[in-house]
Design a protein around this motif. Structure first.
Motif, PDB file in Angstrom:
ATOM      1  N   PHE A  17       1.036  -1.087   0.105  1.00 52.89           N
ATOM      2  CA  PHE A  17      -0.165   0.112   0.065  1.00 52.89           C
ATOM      3  C   PHE A  17       0.992   1.203  -0.067  1.00 52.89           C
ATOM      4  CE2 PHE A  17      -3.578  -2.704   1.137  1.00 52.89           C
ATOM      5  CZ  PHE A  17      -4.765  -1.849   0.489  1.00 52.89           C
ATOM      6  N   VAL A  18       1.943   1.527   1.116  1.00 52.50           N
ATOM      7  CA  VAL A  18       2.771   2.475   1.055  1.00 52.50           C
ATOM      8  C   VAL A  18       3.517   2.658  -0.268  1.00 52.50           C
ATOM      9  CG1 VAL A  18       4.783   3.346   2.274  1.00 52.50           C
ATOM     10  CG2 VAL A  18       3.017   2.395   3.511  1.00 52.50           C
ATOM     11  N   SER A  19       3.870   1.678  -1.043  1.00 50.34           N
ATOM     12  CA  SER A  19       4.775   1.620  -2.280  1.00 50.34           C
ATOM     13  C   SER A  19       3.620   2.431  -3.321  1.00 50.34           C
ATOM     14  CB  SER A  19       5.180   0.413  -2.584  1.00 50.34           C
ATOM     15  OG  SER A  19       6.088  -0.204  -1.527  1.00 50.34           O
ATOM     16  N   VAL A  20       2.672   1.828  -3.088  1.00 49.11           N
ATOM     17  CA  VAL A  20       1.804   2.352  -4.285  1.00 49.11           C
ATOM     18  C   VAL A  20       1.573   3.807  -4.296  1.00 49.11           C
ATOM     19  CG1 VAL A  20      -0.539   2.215  -5.224  1.00 49.11           C
ATOM     20  CG2 VAL A  20       0.415   0.045  -4.863  1.00 49.11           C
ATOM     21  N   VAL A  21       1.432   4.172  -2.814  1.00 47.82           N
ATOM     22  CA  VAL A  21       1.189   5.854  -2.611  1.00 47.82           C
ATOM     23  C   VAL A  21       2.321   6.714  -3.164  1.00 47.82           C
ATOM     24  CG1 VAL A  21       0.987   7.312  -0.971  1.00 47.82           C
ATOM     25  CG2 VAL A  21      -0.561   5.448  -0.789  1.00 47.82           C
ATOM     26  N   ILE A  22       3.598   5.930  -2.775  1.00 47.61           N
ATOM     27  CA  ILE A  22       4.849   6.772  -3.218  1.00 47.61           C
ATOM     28  C   ILE A  22       5.075   6.703  -4.766  1.00 47.61           C
ATOM     29  CG2 ILE A  22       7.398   6.357  -2.992  1.00 47.61           C
ATOM     30  CD1 ILE A  22       7.051   5.439  -0.244  1.00 47.61           C
ATOM     31  N   VAL A  23       4.663   5.520  -5.192  1.00 48.77           N
ATOM     32  CA  VAL A  23       5.115   5.590  -6.633  1.00 48.77           C
ATOM     33  C   VAL A  23       4.155   6.485  -7.388  1.00 48.77           C
ATOM     34  CG1 VAL A  23       4.509   4.044  -8.834  1.00 48.77           C
ATOM     35  CG2 VAL A  23       5.714   3.339  -6.843  1.00 48.77           C
ATOM     36  N   HIS A  24       2.645   6.759  -6.807  1.00 46.20           N
ATOM     37  CA  HIS A  24       1.856   7.679  -7.583  1.00 46.20           C
ATOM     38  C   HIS A  24       2.114   9.040  -7.124  1.00 46.20           C
ATOM     39  CE1 HIS A  24      -1.856   8.082  -9.463  1.00 46.20           C
ATOM     40  NE2 HIS A  24      -2.203   8.929  -8.623  1.00 46.20           N
ATOM     41  N   MET A  25       2.787   9.119  -6.097  1.00 43.88           N
ATOM     42  CA  MET A  25       3.078  10.602  -5.631  1.00 43.88           C
ATOM     43  C   MET A  25       4.058  10.924  -6.770  1.00 43.88           C
ATOM     44  SD  MET A  25       3.371  10.777  -1.548  1.00 43.88           S
ATOM     45  CE  MET A  25       1.990  10.985  -0.439  1.00 43.88           C
ATOM     46  N   GLY A  26       5.183  10.015  -6.990  1.00 44.61           N
ATOM     47  CA  GLY A  26       6.070  10.379  -7.789  1.00 44.61           C
ATOM     48  C   GLY A  26       5.798  10.723  -9.409  1.00 44.61           C
ATOM     49  N   ILE A  27       4.757   9.801  -9.600  1.00 42.36           N
ATOM     50  CA  ILE A  27       4.268  10.187 -11.068  1.00 42.36           C
ATOM     51  C   ILE A  27       3.807  11.487 -11.000  1.00 42.36           C
ATOM     52  CG2 ILE A  27       2.563   9.186 -12.740  1.00 42.36           C
ATOM     53  CD1 ILE A  27       2.952   6.492 -11.715  1.00 42.36           C
ATOM     54  N   PHE A  28       2.717  11.577  -9.859  1.00 44.80           N
ATOM     55  CA  PHE A  28       2.257  12.935 -10.070  1.00 44.80           C
ATOM     56  C   PHE A  28       3.057  14.113 -10.206  1.00 44.80           C
ATOM     57  CE2 PHE A  28      -0.256  16.187  -7.559  1.00 44.80           C
ATOM     58  CZ  PHE A  28      -1.242  16.505  -8.659  1.00 44.80           C
ATOM     59  N   ILE A  29       3.989  14.007  -9.233  1.00 42.52           N
ATOM     60  CA  ILE A  29       5.012  15.299  -9.229  1.00 42.52           C
ATOM     61  C   ILE A  29       5.688  15.487 -10.463  1.00 42.52           C
ATOM     62  CG2 ILE A  29       7.152  15.916  -8.291  1.00 42.52           C
ATOM     63  CD1 ILE A  29       6.316  14.656  -5.563  1.00 42.52           C
ATOM     64  N   ARG A 252     -10.978   0.463   3.590  1.00 44.07           N
ATOM     65  CA  ARG A 252     -11.020   1.837   3.757  1.00 44.07           C
ATOM     66  C   ARG A 252      -9.617   2.327   2.836  1.00 44.07           C
ATOM     67  NH1 ARG A 252     -12.717   1.864  10.121  1.00 44.07           N
ATOM     68  NH2 ARG A 252     -14.886   2.053   9.631  1.00 44.07           N
ATOM     69  N   SER A 253      -8.444   1.608   3.175  1.00 41.19           N
ATOM     70  CA  SER A 253      -7.152   2.032   2.501  1.00 41.19           C
ATOM     71  C   SER A 253      -7.420   2.094   1.055  1.00 41.19           C
ATOM     72  CB  SER A 253      -6.223   1.002   2.802  1.00 41.19           C
ATOM     73  OG  SER A 253      -5.767   1.192   4.217  1.00 41.19           O
ATOM     74  N   CYS A 254      -7.980   0.861   0.471  1.00 47.54           N
ATOM     75  CA  CYS A 254      -8.159   0.742  -0.785  1.00 47.54           C
ATOM     76  C   CYS A 254      -9.193   1.871  -1.458  1.00 47.54           C
ATOM     77  CB  CYS A 254      -9.107  -0.615  -1.076  1.00 47.54           C
ATOM     78  SG  CYS A 254      -8.190  -2.133  -1.237  1.00 47.54           S
ATOM     79  N   SER A 255     -10.146   2.272  -0.718  1.00 49.62           N
ATOM     80  CA  SER A 255     -11.156   3.381  -1.104  1.00 49.62           C
ATOM     81  C   SER A 255     -10.189   4.626  -1.406  1.00 49.62           C
ATOM     82  CB  SER A 255     -11.916   3.705  -0.202  1.00 49.62           C
ATOM     83  OG  SER A 255     -12.911   2.605  -0.114  1.00 49.62           O
ATOM     84  N   ILE A 256      -9.415   4.833  -0.287  1.00 50.07           N
ATOM     85  CA  ILE A 256      -8.364   6.234  -0.360  1.00 50.07           C
ATOM     86  C   ILE A 256      -7.303   6.133  -1.264  1.00 50.07           C
ATOM     87  CG2 ILE A 256      -6.487   7.249   1.010  1.00 50.07           C
ATOM     88  CD1 ILE A 256      -8.006   6.412   3.738  1.00 50.07           C
ATOM     89  N   LEU A 257      -6.873   4.900  -1.497  1.00 52.64           N
ATOM     90  CA  LEU A 257      -5.832   4.863  -2.686  1.00 52.64           C
ATOM     91  C   LEU A 257      -6.632   4.982  -4.182  1.00 52.64           C
ATOM     92  CD1 LEU A 257      -3.027   3.940  -2.332  1.00 52.64           C
ATOM     93  CD2 LEU A 257      -3.460   1.580  -3.078  1.00 52.64           C
ATOM     94  N   LEU A 258      -7.716   4.525  -4.115  1.00 51.50           N
ATOM     95  CA  LEU A 258      -8.328   4.715  -5.519  1.00 51.50           C
ATOM     96  C   LEU A 258      -8.907   6.162  -5.648  1.00 51.50           C
ATOM     97  CD1 LEU A 258      -9.933   3.187  -7.781  1.00 51.50           C
ATOM     98  CD2 LEU A 258     -11.826   3.131  -6.439  1.00 51.50           C
TER      99      LEU A 258
END
Length: 266
Positions: A17-29, A252-258
């Motif tokens: 979960f944390v890795s997906v968030v970090i990767v998506h943050m990187g892509i977004f930035i 809930r974490s899946c919802s936040i991630l989505l």
């Protein structure tokens, strides 16, 4: 599933979960830098930017705080070191390869400190309260933390809890992990002592003492897991059941991630 496998699986789930968030943050930035920060739906971008800034600030704040506190308490312990007792314990357990610091203190202090070269700290009160066998059980518990580099792992876990606490799956898994850290350290001490008698005696005495002093940036002998540790000692053949309810935090974490990914893509 045995506790070790279950622990590894749940911790790996949290890292995913944390890795997906970090990767998506990187892509977004990267996308923002290439496209220009003020292009596109600004409100959506601003929400994600707030989350990214919050995460980075928490990572920096926790890391700095850990380094400062670790240095501060180590300096404090060395300044209050009881040289004679420290030398005696270091000589007695010289085969361990772990430094033991005995500090002059009228409170119960038994912990592991320092991230890269962990050390055991015990107070003179510990040596006065318990007999030699009980003290050895306490030191073996801390030695497990040193050998396993639990101080560094606890720091990493706290870092994740602070920086990614908005993911509901993070905190229950870290509580579960910390509980098993203590239970595994107790099992190590019991195995080395050949009996649960001495560690059990220590835990029961500590349970009667109530709340004990805590030093931040250290792994303590007494934690919030005392009830499970007493159960493990009293009923070694039964096995300890540490509850872990993950369905709701997972959903809930899946919802936040989505939501995070859809907002960033809009």
């Amino acid at each position: 599933m045995n506790p070790t496998t279950r622990l590894r699986c749940t911790y790996a789930l949290m890292i995913v979960f944390v890795s997906v968030v970090i990767v998506h943050m990187g892509i977004f930035i990267t996308y923002q830098v290439r496209s220009g920060i003020f292009q596109g739906p600004v409100l959506n971008y601003a929400l994600i930017d707030i989350v990214i800034v919050y995460t980075i600030v928490q990572l920096i704040w926790r890391s700095t705080r850990q380094l400062v506190l670790s240095h501060k308490w180590l300096k404090h312990f060395r300044a209050n070191r009881h040289d004679k007792l420290s030398k005696r314990l270091n000589y007695k357990y010289r085969g361990w390869g772990t430094e033991i610091i005995v500090v002059q203190d009228n409170a119960f202090v038994a912990l592991t400190i320092s991230l890269l070269r962990p050390k055991i700290v015990v107070s003179t009160t510990v040596l006065e309260m318990f007999n030699d066998k009980e003290v050895k059980a306490i030191l073996l518990h801390e030695r497990y933390h040193c050998r396993n580099h639990d101080g560094l792992k606890s720091f990493f876990s706290t870092l994740l809890a602070d920086a990614f606490g908005y993911l509901p799956i993070v905190k229950p898994i870290l509580r579960y992990y910390q509980t098993w850290q203590e239970l595994f350290a107790d099992r190590f001490a019991i195995r080395k002592m050949g009996t649960e008698l001495y560690l059990g005696s220590v835990l029961l005495k500590l349970a009667q003492l109530g709340k004990l002093r805590r030093y931040e940036a250290a792994v303590h002998f007494t934690d919030t897991t005392l009830q499970y540790r007493v159960m493990q000692v009293l009923e070694p053949d039964r096995g300890v059941n540490v509850p872990l309810a993950l369905l709701k935090p997972f959903l809930r974490s899946c919802s936040i991630l989505l939501l995070f990914m859809l907002t960033g893509d809009s």
